[in-house]
Every structure is written in structure tokens, then in C-alpha cells.
Enzyme design. Structure first.
Site, mmCIF file in Angstrom:
data_model
loop_
_atom_site.group_PDB
_atom_site.id
_atom_site.type_symbol
_atom_site.label_atom_id
_atom_site.label_comp_id
_atom_site.label_asym_id
_atom_site.label_seq_id
_atom_site.Cartn_x
_atom_site.Cartn_y
_atom_site.Cartn_z
ATOM 1 N N ASP A 1 0.841 -1.180 0.000
ATOM 2 C CA ASP A 1 0.000 0.000 0.000
ATOM 3 C C ASP A 1 0.884 1.240 0.000
ATOM 4 O O ASP A 1 1.907 1.259 0.666
ATOM 5 C CB ASP A 1 -0.871 0.010 1.259
ATOM 6 C CG ASP A 1 -2.191 -0.675 0.984
ATOM 7 O OD1 ASP A 1 -2.706 -0.510 -0.142
ATOM 8 O OD2 ASP A 1 -2.685 -1.369 1.876
ATOM 9 N N ASP B 1 -9.979 -5.525 2.264
ATOM 10 C CA ASP B 1 -8.751 -6.198 1.831
ATOM 11 C C ASP B 1 -8.900 -7.715 1.883
ATOM 12 O O ASP B 1 -8.085 -8.444 1.315
ATOM 13 C CB ASP B 1 -7.578 -5.820 2.739
ATOM 14 C CG ASP B 1 -7.041 -4.429 2.446
ATOM 15 O OD1 ASP B 1 -7.167 -4.006 1.284
ATOM 16 O OD2 ASP B 1 -6.525 -3.789 3.370
#
Lengths: 597, 691
Positions: free
Chosen positions: B316, B531
Site C-alpha cells: 500500500d 482487503d
């Protein structure tokens, strides 16, 4: 070694190096998926075979079907060969009137020829009819290397293909290998041999008048086989004068060609390529030497071409060559130096040691280095033909062919079987090397996991186990049939079973057939071939199903000198660790006894 | 790579070592021994030689009882040493687990009947809580079990689990609702819905994994075991067939003596891959241990192994590659405005703005233009907060109206006020966007003053880490919600190989699936419920401990520190585990060469004295040669225990380089070391008069 000998060796390997790539690429064409130019010339023959066999060449097989087809084909072929030998007396083309081959010998010989071993517990010219030689043994001289090649091609497809269960069609691989590769090569080579003087005839054995009559004495035996003792207490002898020599003939050239090309090695005559009709001239000797190595060596490049990276092929070739070259040298040096005891005696009488080296059991036409080269490459590949008698080599000279066999016939090895054996060693080396770079191991993008290791372990395990167990049984029964006592006799037994278990077929000589050896050897040859081919095809099937991991900086490179060294070490260590004790008791003890009498 | 996370445990802690010693004898029970085929054969050999020794004591033995006793004793040591290695690894794992468990003492829980803070409370021990129960946790209370906050907001001290002292916010709904048993609420209250039965909580499962109680062999370990078993079978046959060979040699030469069974057993044990066989399970357990020391709990050994294989990392952007927040780096004044003017207005507008971006504007103005920060109440200013409608914030000081915000918002504002939106501001905005930055336009009244350049700040040292990863053959992919332009600029600055811009959960999942179809092994870190699908799909999925239960369930590792950069550490530990296995296997096999040279001439000293030529180490007597090889074989296991537990040294490098180094150290080293070792032991035995 002398300059002349070095030139012989360098010329030989130079020619070999020049030929492997073109032939390798040609074979990649034969077995590849793309249209192949040879089809224009021989496509009709290929299609004819499919028509006759009712084969749909487009239909592919998974590994189990492929294996089943291979096993059935071999087993049926072997059974027919057995019947043919048992009934050869009733069949045509038997001018010498050979009787039926005894069952245990026929069993041993049938398995020997379907497994590409060509171990011969018999003399060709005194046992087999022309029909058996031509339509029995020679057919399997074609089929066994074709099957070996098909197996390695299936393994290569397993490495190349992804996420499929199909490995190709066994019948197609057999037909294409025969039509485009072995048949044309054998025809051309046979014609060259005929040109050079090999007989190719159905005529019976000819009797030739001797220039000078010879004679010999033979003890008289009674009906029970015991020697008859005369009145003077000495055995009664008959005196025989020989004025004629029978000269064995036959369709030799056609069988000789495929014997050399297909790493078969089973001679038409008992003394194999030392016989002037099997190997008449220096040119035939050179070509036969070349034929021993040519296809097994070129297959490395076929492999490289089929996986789309010739470097991979050269790496395998390099590993094999580096395992071979020092052994050729060792054998040459040992034979050239000869026996120190004999040298000492000669020096005492003639004032100089023998300049020719150890010539016992060698053809004067070929000499030491040519014989040493032949002995090394014929055992490195699973050819097993001889042009000299390995039994008569010096202990360390004889160690070389024994060692080459014990490495598992992976140094070029049998046609097809050598490469798939080596690729299994590659898998083993990759497994350990792969871990050392911190990745679970992979080869050419295929993950090597528990199933592959299980199958690879079987491939590595079977030949040494067969060799050691059969040798143990043989010596436990007292080691019958040996020519020499002690360490050398032990070497003869060890060599025989190593040769059969590894499908080489070379004989040390000196070991004679008995029922136990025939049966045990037959079983060893069977397992030595198929219990390696089956797990190999299983690996192929399992690899074909896998995804391909793209190569990156974290991937273990398998074409570098370092990996080649890893691979060589793996082969040597597995071989050395397995056979070191047995070798110590055989050639090494014998050598010590020779140099420190 | 840094080892900042690794809390190094001393290798041989007194307590653990003592327990391991006791344990290594308890493991001698055949039920346990049979699980390790290589060591089991040694075990059988030890029993056999013990029997031979007893037989020798009666005077009918095949060799001197003292010799057989010595061989037998050292074979037993070999077995015990291997057990010791395993017990050490397990002991260290248990110690680690005990530390974790300390945080899980029994506490009183306030059980509620419904989701209402004021409903009736019953006090129950935390051990009696069942899945679905509701409990109230107030300031000062420990959270009694894993669960999900269903009401309330609270600050929670999770240092017991994460080691991170700063408390974190937990609230109902959203991604921050998961709470972990054993952590402490330090302000406000939460109503927690218990998510697991006693003994089945997340931590319980993790702890039992660590303790090795439920450790299963990993796929690669199984494959290696097969290879070792195959080698063992080969050596078994090699040694067994030596007996008939020896009989034949004696019969043929008519002299000498047949090799003894004791010597054959000794030869077999020396040849069998006992070094790696004895250390294999210790290596596996130690791999999990090292993960824990890095504060990562792997749900399975398989996950640790897979980590070594990872060749693609999804990271990320925010928090991993860049600092969490954008920072002001530059002021671009409009035409006719001085940079001082712009800086002052920007600072004033941000004084009350407590967002990191706002603070960074104040700091930039202060550092670059010497503008001292002023207190907002001194100025009698009123703050205009950011709203989603206006998309700008600012300050009113007397008649001055300063605003800052997105370009379009300010443009609309100034045009509405009757002002003009200058072209050079427009180009400035565009150029900042193109470079991956975020432009904020500042206006006072209807006059546009200029643009502030807000920029993602790439973390220091991250570029070097990516370069390192590239050398290891690992591709890095940055995941961001930014537009492709911004993403490309940051990706270039950080040095990642690729990026996924405007990433949605679906896009992430698709990227992972496609990469896997291409044969790659993908690792990612994540914390949110959105996620979870991607985590479940990834081969190595590190869930943040602060993440939701869904994320944790989907992942196969949990990072207690919730630090996404740790992925890199995880990969390193995985690689180290595999390398240790491979290196010790190589070492073990290479050792055999020297052992042959020690034992074969000794074993056949009486059958074929000629073989003494192979005694290249010039060992004193046949007995001392055999004994030295056996002793070396046993002692080397103990010497390698630290290596098995700590793992071989790992430096990020290409595969070729790693292979070269490890082949030289463990392959060539393994070839030479036993020659030296056996010779030394032989000299000691000779000096002690035992030879």
C-alpha cells in the site's frame, strides 16, 4: 600418452562437437509441434504406419496412458522375441541349424533386448539363427532406443507445457522416431559398413583352408563326462589336426549399424566390435565410435531446443562431457602404463619396458588409446559394445568402465534413457541448490515438490539397489561362473550386475551364464529399465500440470558453470557414496596388490 | 536488512537448555522416534550395538567389549543430540508463547444481556465467555476475549500484544472494530461481542502453533524428508551388502577377518544424513520462532515457507511507501503577489487546521520564510472548517477572508466573489498535479494568491529497500487510490517496479489472480475488511493486528506491530529457513566423503590390508578411526544447533551469488571440515590412550 594418441582423441571429440547441434536441432524438429521438413520426403511412410496401426496421431495421451502404451508395447515385443528364440529351430533362415535357445537364456536375452541393455550371456554366431538376429534382436535394436527417446521427449514436454495433462502420443513418437531418425541413419550407416567390408548375406558359415595346419590335444572323456585315464596313469588324449577354419557370416552390416546408433551394443558375433566382420577398417572403427555417442549427445541439444533455451542443453552436455573426459584420460593412461610387474620382467629380459602398454585382450589393429576410448564411451553411454576385452584391462583401467556404469548411465547414457536419467539428477541437484538460494526449488519454471522427489528418489535408488543386491546374492552363493579368483572375480560379478541393472550390456567378460544369473539378470534389467521410465513419466505428468514460474533474479540459474559443477558433484557423490565400498573391495584392492605386490 | 523488529532471544537460555536436556531423553520413546525415519534408523542401530556389547561382555562378542561400548555410546549420543536440537527449538517457541500468554490472565468480565451500556450486568470469569456473548469494557478494564466492538469508542492499549506503547482507537463499525483479548481500555467504554469460545481465540490458536503442538510438516520439508529417506535406504543397503562382500573376499583370499556388524552399523550411521535428519525439525520450528521474534505470527509453517518464494510484493502506498500524510513543500505565488504574502496567508489559513497537511504548511512558512506561528485566539480570528460541500477551509480575521482548498473549489469561490482566476495559477496547478503532487490554492477575498504544493513524502531509505528486493528477484507493486498520474510520479520517486492506481478491492484481487496465473507468488499486507478477498487470494498475506477480524481470518500471518513494511522481513525469514535447510543438507552429504576415507580402510583392515592406502588421514588405529568418525558425526549435530536455530546468514543478493557463497561454505566446507575434525578427534583419542 603420445602425441598421436592425443590427436586421435581431439579429432574424435572435435567431430562430435561439430555434429551435436545440427543433429540435436533436427531431432527437435522430429519431435516438435511445428511442421517438419522431413515430412515432405517420408511423410507417406509415417502416415502408412498410422493407417496400419489405426492410430489417430492428433489424439494425445496423459502420462498414465503413455506409460501403459510403452509398457504394453515393450512387454508384447519381449514375449514375441522370447517365443521366436524358443522356436527358432522350426523357423526359416537358420542355415547353421541353431537349436532352440534354452528358456532361462531366452528370458534373459528377451528382456536384455527390449530394455536396450543388450547383455549377452551367449555367443551370437553359435546361438542365434539369422531370423532371430534380423527379425528379433535387430527389431528391438530399433524399438528400444525409439522408446527411450519417446520417454525423454515426454519428459521434456512435461517441462515445457503448462497446466495440461497431455504429454503427446506414444505411437506417434515411436513412428516419427523410427521413420525420420533411426531408419534413415541406420540405412546409410549400414551401406557404409557394407562398403567397408561388413558381410550382409544369408549364406551359411564358410570353411576356409588354413595356410598352415594347427593341432591340439584334448582329453578323452567317457559318457559320464569324466576324463579317461590311460594305463600309464595319465589322462588319455586325442590329437586333432585342424586344416580348415569355419568363418561365420550373416546379415551383419544391417544389424551392426543400429547396434551402434541405438546404444544397443549387442554384437552379431561373440567378440562384438573386435571382430573384423563387425568392425573391418579404421574408418568403421571411427564411425562406430562416433555412432555410440552421437544421438545421446545430440539429444542434450534437442532438449535445449525444445525448452526454448539452447544454453540449458549445452549445460547438460557440458556436465556429461566433464564427467566423461577425465575418465577417458584415466583409462588411457592406465592402459598405456601397463602392468608394472610385467614391465619389470620385460625390462629385466629386454632392457626396456613394453612400449605398447597393456595389450592383453586388445586388438592390435586398434591399440591402447582407441580401446580405452571405446571402453569409456561404450559404458558411459549404455551401448556396451566392445572392441577390446575389459576383463584384461589393468585394475584402474577396468575401474573406469565400471565407474561409468555405476554413475547410472547418465553420462550421455542410453538413447533417451541417458538424458532422462540425467534430468532426474538435475531435479535432485536443483532441489538442494534451489533451497540454498532461499526458494522452494524449481527447474525451468516448474516447482519441484514432494511428488517429484518421490519419483526422482525411485529413479536414483533402483539401479544401485539392484546392483548391490544381485551382487550380494551372487557372492553369497559362492560367486559361481567367475574366471578369476579373489578381488578380480568380485569385480567380474559386480561389473556384470552393474551392467545389467543399469541397462548397459557391456560385459567384463569372464562371467559365464548360469540359470541363477540368467533369471536374476533378467529381473534386474527389467526393473532397471521400466522402474526408471515409469517414475520419469510420472514426473513428466506432474510437471505438465504445473504453472510456469517466470524467471527472475531470484531464480536459480541452471545453465551457469556453478550449476554444472553442482550437477557433476551430485552425480559423482551419489555414485561414489553408493559404490565406494564395493569399488574398494574390487579394483582398488586389486590395484594396490598390483603396485605393492 | 534492518533487524529493528527482532527481539533477539539469547541462544542458550539456562532454563530452556536445562529443560531441553531432560526433554531430549524423554524423546527416546520409540513412538516419538519413529516419526523421523533417518534418526529412527540410528536409534535401531544404537539398540543393536548395545545388544552386541552385552553379548561381548559374555566373552562371545565379535570384537572387544570396550570398542563396541564406545561405538554404541556415541550412537546413543547421536540420537540424543538430535533430540536436543528439536527440544531446544520447541523450548524457545514455548518461552515465546508463554510471554504472549502472560497477557491473557483470567479477568472478570461484565456480561450484558443486550447492546445497551445501562442494561443489567453479570460478572463472569473471562474463561466462561462463549462466542456471541456481549461484554462491557470500561476504562481500566482488560478486554476479556477477542471480539468486535458493537458500540462505543475507546482508546485501547495494545502494547501487550504489539509492543507499541501508543494507544489506539477502537470503535464500533468500520475497520477499527476488532479488539483482542488481553489488551486494556484506557479511556471511555466499548461493548464487545465475543467472537470465539475459550481456548479457540485467535491468540490461543497462534500460541498452540508456536508451541509446535500442532506443527505439521511443510510441503518442502516433506519433499526433503523423502530425499533423506531415499539416501538412508541406499546407505542401509550399501552397508548390509558389505557383509556378504566381505565374506566373499575373505573366502577368496583365504585370509583376514570378516567385517563386524558393529563396524557396519557405525559406517551406516556415519553415512546416513543424520546431520540434516537430526536438525530438520528444529530448523522448521526455529523458522516460526524467528517470525515471532519479528512480532509476526504465522498461521502455518507452510506460510513461512511460501514467504521465501514470494516474487511479487503488493505494498500500500500510504504508510508503507510514503509517510501517512502529504506535506507542503513549496509555495507558488500568482503574478503580482510576493511569495511572502502567499506564505503568510497560507500560514494564517492553516493555523487552526490540525490536519498534518495544515501543520506542514505552518511549518514550511516558518522554516522557509521566517514567519512565526501565531496563536489563533490572539488574532481574534474565526476558523472556517473544511466541509464536503465547500471543499475548502480558512480563517476570517476582521475583514480578511482567507481561504484555501482544491483548485476547482477556489476558482468557483473567487468567481462567485466577482474575482478573476489567473492563468499562471491554472498552469501551476496543472504542473503540480502532473508531478504527482496535490495543489492547494489560496485566495484572500476575491484575489487568488497562489498555490501550495502538497506532496507525498516517500519514506527515507525505502528506495534502497526496493533496490534490494529487485536484487532478490522480487517485483514490487505499489497500490494506491490516487489517479495514475500521481501514482506514476510517486512510483518513480520510490523506485517501485509497478503500480496499481485507483485501486479498488476488485482491482487488487484481479491483479493478484492474474499474477498468480502467470506463475508468480504474491505477498501483500492489509487490514481492512475490503482487503480480505485479496488477502485470502494472496500466497503470503500479512494481516495487521489492528485490522478487522475478517482481514485476520483471511490472511495467513498476523503482524502484531501492524507495520506493512514488515513484509520484507517476512520474505527474508522465509528465505532464510529454506537456505538453512538446503545448506545443512549439502553439508551433511558432503561430510560423507571424509567418513568413507576414515571407515573403509579401518573396516577392512583385517580383510584387505592393502586398503590402508586409503587411510589418507593417517588415523592411528582402525578402532580409533571408526570411533573418531562416529564421534564427529554426533558432535557436529551439537555444533550446528546454533546455526539451525538462528538460520544461515542471509544477505539480499541474486540467486547465483547466494548459490556460489553457500556452495563454497557448506558444500566445499562440508567436504573439508570432517577431514580436519576426524583427524583432531583421532589425535585426542590417541593422546588419551584410547586409540
Amino acid at each position: 600418452m603420445t602425441t598421436n594418441q592425443w590427436v586421435q582423441l581431439l579429432f574424435f571429440f572435435g567431430v562430435l562437437f561439430a555434429l551435436v547441434k545440427p543433429l540435436g536441432l533436427y531431432m527437435a524438429g522430429v519431435y516438435g509441434d511445428k511442421p517438419f521438413w522431413g515430412e515432405k520426403w517420408l511423410g507417406w511412410l509415417e502416415r502408412l504406419f498410422y493407417k496400419l496401426g489405426g492410430v489417430n496421431p492428433k489424439k494425445e495421451m496423459d502420462w498414465k496412458t503413455y506409460t501403459l502404451a510403452m509398457m504394453l508395447f515393450s512387454a508384447v515385443g519381449g514375449f514375441l522375441l522370447y517365443l521366436q528364440m524358443r522356436f527358432q529351430a522350426l523357423l526359416p533362415l537358420n542355415p547353421a541349424g541353431q537349436s532352440a535357445v534354452p528358456p532361462d537364456l531366452a528370458f534373459n536375452t528377451a528382456i536384455s533386448f527390449i530394455t536396450n541393455t543388450n547383455w549377452q550371456f551367449y555367443g551370437g554366431e553359435t546361438t542365434m539363427s539369422y531370423l532371430t538376429q534380423m527379425a528379433g534382436l535387430a527389431i528391438h535394436n530399433f524399438l528400444s532406443p525409439v522408446i527411450g527417446t519417446a520417454t525423454v521427449v515426454a519428459l521434456i514436454r512435461g517441462l515445457v507445457r503448462k497446466e495440461t495433462k497431455y504429454l503427446g502420443n506414444f505411437w506417434v513418437d515411436v513412428v516419427r522416431g523410427t521413420v525420420y531418425l533411426f531408419l534413415p541413419m541406420a540405412v546409410i550407416f549400414a551401406l557404409v559398413l557394407v562398403w567397408q567390408g561388413c558381410p550382409q548375406t544369408f549364406a551359411n558359415t564358410q570353411n576356409a583352408a588354413l595356410v598352415e595346419a594347427t593341432s591340439y590335444d584334448q582329453p578323452v572323456t567317457n559318457s559320464a563326462g569324466a576324463t579317461v585315464v590311460g594305463k600309464d596313469g595319465k589322462p588319455q588324449m586325442t590329437h586333432t589336426v585342424v586344416t580348415e577354419q569355419p568363418i561365420a557370416l550373416g546379415p551383419v552390416a544391417s544389424q551392426e549399424a543400429i547396434k551402434m546408433i541405438g546404444t544397443n551394443g549387442g554384437g552379431f558375433f561373440n567378440v562384438n566390435s573386435a571382430h573384423p566382420f563387425e568392425n573391418p577398417t579404421p574408418l568403421t572403427d571411427f564411425l562406430e565410435l562416433l555412432a555410440i555417442l552421437l544421438i545421446p549427445a545430440a539429444l542434450c541439444l534437442t532438449f535445449g531446443a525444445m525448452v526454448g533455451d539452447l544454453k540449458q542443453g549445452w549445460a547438460v552436455f557440458a556436465a556429461m562431457f566433464l564427467l566423461l573426459a577425465p575418465m577417458v584420460y584415466l583409462c588411457g593412461v592406465c592402459e598405456q602404463s601397463g602392468n608394472p610387474l610385467l614391465n619389470k620382467m620385460t625390462a629385466a629380459t629386454d632392457g626396456a619396458a613394453l612400449a605398447d602398454g597393456n595389450m592383453e585382450g586388445k586388438e592390435v589393429r586398434f591399440g591402447v588409446v582407441d580401446s580405452a576410448l571405446w571402453a569409456t564411451i561404450t559404458t558411459a553411454t549404455s551401448n556396451g559394445s566392445v572392441n577390446s576385452m575389459h576383463d584384461s584391462f589393468t585394475p584402474m583401467g577396468g575401474f573406469v568402465p565400471l565407474w561409468m556404469i555405476m554413475l547410472g548411465e547418465v553420462v550421455f547414457g542410453g538413447v533417451g534413457s541417458g538424458l532422462y536419467g540425467m534430468l532426474v539428477f538435475v531435479i535432485l541437484a536443483v532441489f538442494i541448490a534451489g533451497l540454498m538460494v532461499g526458494r522452494t526449488p524449481e527447474y525451468l519454471g516448474k516447482k519441484i515438490q514432494a511428488f517429484e522427489m518421490k519419483m526422482a528418489s525411485i529413479v536414483i535408488l533402483i539401479p544401485p539397489l539392484l546392483t548391490l543386491l544381485c551382487t550380494a546374492v551372487a557372492v553369497a552363493t559362492g560367486g559361481p561362473g567367475t574366471n578369476n579368483p579373489g578381488a578380480h572375480g568380485f569385480s567380474e560379478i559386480l561389473y556384470g550386475f552393474a551392467s545389467m541393472s543399469n541397462n548397459n550390456g557391456s560385459a567384463f567378460a569372464g562371467l559365464s551364464a548360469d540359470t541363477l544369473y540368467n533369471l536374476m539378470g533378467g529381473v534386474a534389467m527389467w526393473f532397471g529399465r521400466f522402474w526408471l521410465a515409469i517414475p520419469t513419466l510420472a514426473i513428466a505428468g506432474s510437471l505438465a500440470r504445473k504453472k510456469v514460474v517466470p524467471a527472475g533474479a531470484g531464480t536459480l540459474p541452471t545453465h551457469t558453470p556453478l550449476f554444472i559443477v553442482m550437477l557433476i558433484s551430485t552425480v559423482i557423490i551419489v555414485g561414489a557414496l553408493t559404490f565406494f565400498p564395493a569399488l574398494a573391495l574390487g579394483p582398488i584392492v586389486e590395484h594396490q596388490k598390483m603396485v605393492h605386490p | 536488512m534492518t533487524t529493528e523488529y527482532v527481539k533477539e532471544r539469547k541462544l542458550f537460555e539456562g532454563g530452556i537448555t536445562r529443560k531441553a536436556m531432560v526433554e531430549s531423553f524423554r524423546k527416546l520413546n520409540p513412538g516419538h522416534m519413529v516419526k523421523n525415519p533417518v534418526m529412527f534408523t540410528v536409534y535401531v542401530g544404537s539398540i543393536l550395538t548395545t545388544g552386541l556389547w552385552l553379548q561381548a561382555l559374555t566373552g562371545k562378542g565379535e570384537a572387544a567389549p570396550g570398542f563396541i561400548f564406545a561405538v554404541s555410546l556415541w550412537l546413543w549420543f547421536t540420537v540424543v543430540f538430535a533430540n536436543f536440537a528439536e527440544a531446544m527449538a520447541e523450548g524457545r517457541g514455548k518461552a515465546q508463547a508463554a510471554t504472549l500468554r502472560k497477557s491473557r490472565q483470567e479477568v472478570k468480565a461484565k456480561k450484558l444481556a443486550k447492546v445497551d451500556k445501562d442494561s443489567k450486568q453479570t460478572e463472569v470469569p473471562s474463561g466462561d465467555l462463549r462466542k456471541g456473548d456481549l461484554v462491557l469494557v470500561e476504562a481500566g478494564d482488560f478486554i476479556p476475549a477477542d471480539g468486535e466492538a458493537v458500540a462505543g469508542v475507546a482508546m485501547v492499549d495494545e502494547s501487550a500484544i504489539t509492543g507499541e506503547s501508543a494507544p489506539v482507537v477502537r470503535e464500533s463499525g468500520g475497520d477499527r472494530s476488532a479488539v483482542t483479548g488481553g489488551t486494556k481500555v484506557i479511556s471511555d467504554w466499548l461493548i464487545v461481542k465475543v467472537s470465539s469460545n475459550p481456548g479457540e481465540s485467535f491468540l490461543d490458536r497462534m500460541i498452540s502453533m508456536v508451541e509446535g503442538a500442532k506443527r505439521q510438516k511443510t510441503p518442502n520439508e516433506i519433499a526433503l524428508n523423502i530425499l533423506l529417506a531415499a539416501l538412508t535406504i541406499v546407505f542401509l543397503i550399501v552397508c548390509a551388502t558389505l557383509l556378504p562382500f566381505s565374506f566373499y573376499s575373505v573366502a577368496a583370499s583365504g585370509a583376514g577377518q570378516v567385517v563386524t556388524v558393529t563396524v557396519l552399523v557405525a559406517l551406516f550411521v556415519c553415512l546416513a544424513p543424520t546431520t540434516i535428519g537430526g536438525l530438520l525439525s528444529a530448523i522448521g520450528i526455529a523458522g516460526m520462532d524467528r517470525m515471532i521474534q519479528a512480532n509476526v505470527i504465522a498461521m502455518s509453517g507452510r506460510a513461512v515457507e511460501a514467504a521465501g518464494d514470494v516474487d511479487m510484493l503488493l505494498l500500500d502506498k500510504t504508510g508503507t511507501i510514503t509517510l501517512g500524510n502529504r506535506q507542503a513543500t513549496e509555495f507558488l505565488p500568482a503574478e503580482g503577489v510576493s511569495i511572502q504574502q502567499l506564505a503568510e496567508a497560507a500560514q494564517l489559513s492553516s493555523l487552526a487546521d490540525e490536519t498534518p497537511e495544515g501543520r506542514s504548511i505552518v511549518i514550511l512558512a516558518k522554516e522557509k520564510y521566517g514567519l512565526r506561528g501565531q496563536e489563533i485566539h490572539e488574532l481574534k480570528a474565526s476558523f472556517v472548517p473544511f466541509t464536503a460541500q465547500t471543499r475548502m477551509s480558512g480563517v476570517d480575521i476582521g475583514r480578511r477572508q482567507i481561504r484555501k482548498g482544491a483548485a476547482e473549489a477556489i476558482e468557483k469561490y473567487t468567481l462567485d466573489e466577482g474575482g478573476r482566476y489567473p492563468d499562471d495559477v491554472r498552469t501551476g496547478v496543472e504542473s503540480i498535479s502532473r508531478r504527482g503532487g496535490t495543489p492547494l490554492v489560496v485566495a484572500e477575498g476575491r484575489k487568488v494568491l497562489g498555490v501550495i504544493h502538497l506532496k507525498d513524502i516517500v519514506k527515507g531509505g525505502i528506495q534502497e529497500r526496493f533496490a534490494e528486493l529487485r536484487r532478490m528477484g522480487i517485483k514490487t507493486v505499489m497500490i494506491t487510490g490516487d489517479n495514475p498520474l500521481t501514482a506514476a510520479a510517486i512510483a518513480a520517486e520510490a523506485g517501485v517496479d509497478d503500480f496499481l492506481a485507483q485501486a479498488t478491492p476488485e482491482a487488487k484481487l484481479k491483479l493478484i489472480r492474474e499474477s498468480q496465473a502467470g506463475g508468480r507468488l504474491v505477498a501483500m499486507a492489509g487490514d481492512g475488511t475490503n482487503d480480505a478477498p485479496a488477502l485470502a487470494q494472496a500466497d503470503v498475506a500479512v494481516a495487521m493486528n489492528t485490522g478487522t477480524q475478517a482481514a485476520k481470518e483471511a490472511g495467513n500471518m498476523v503482524d502484531l506491530d501492524s507495520n506493512p513494511t514488515k513484509l520484507i522481513e517476512v520474505v527474508k525469514i522465509g528465505k532464510q529457513l529454506l537456505m538453512t535447510r538446503g545448506s545443512l543438507t549439502t553439508f551433511s552429504i558432503a561430510n560423507d566423503v571424509a567418513k568413507y576415507f576414515a571407515i573403509i580402510p579401518a573396516a577392512f583392515a583385517l580383510t584387505c590390508p592393502e586398503l590402508n592406502a586409503l587411510n589418507i588421514m593417517r588415523l592411528t588405529t582402525p578402532q580409533s578411526a571408526i570411533l573418531s568418525a562416529v564421534i564427529f558425526n554426533a558432535v557436529i549435530i551439537v555444533f550446528l544447533v546454533p546455526l539451525a536455530l538462528k538460520g544461515v546468514r542471509y544477505r539480499p543478493a541474486s540467486a547465483s551469488k547466494l548459490l556460489q557463497d553457500n556452495f563454497l561454505i557448506y558444500g566445499v566446507g562440508g567436504l573439508i571440515a570432517p577431514f580436519v575434525g576426524i583427524k583432531l578427534i583421532d589425535m585426542i583419542l590417541a593422546a588419551l590412550g584410547l586409540a
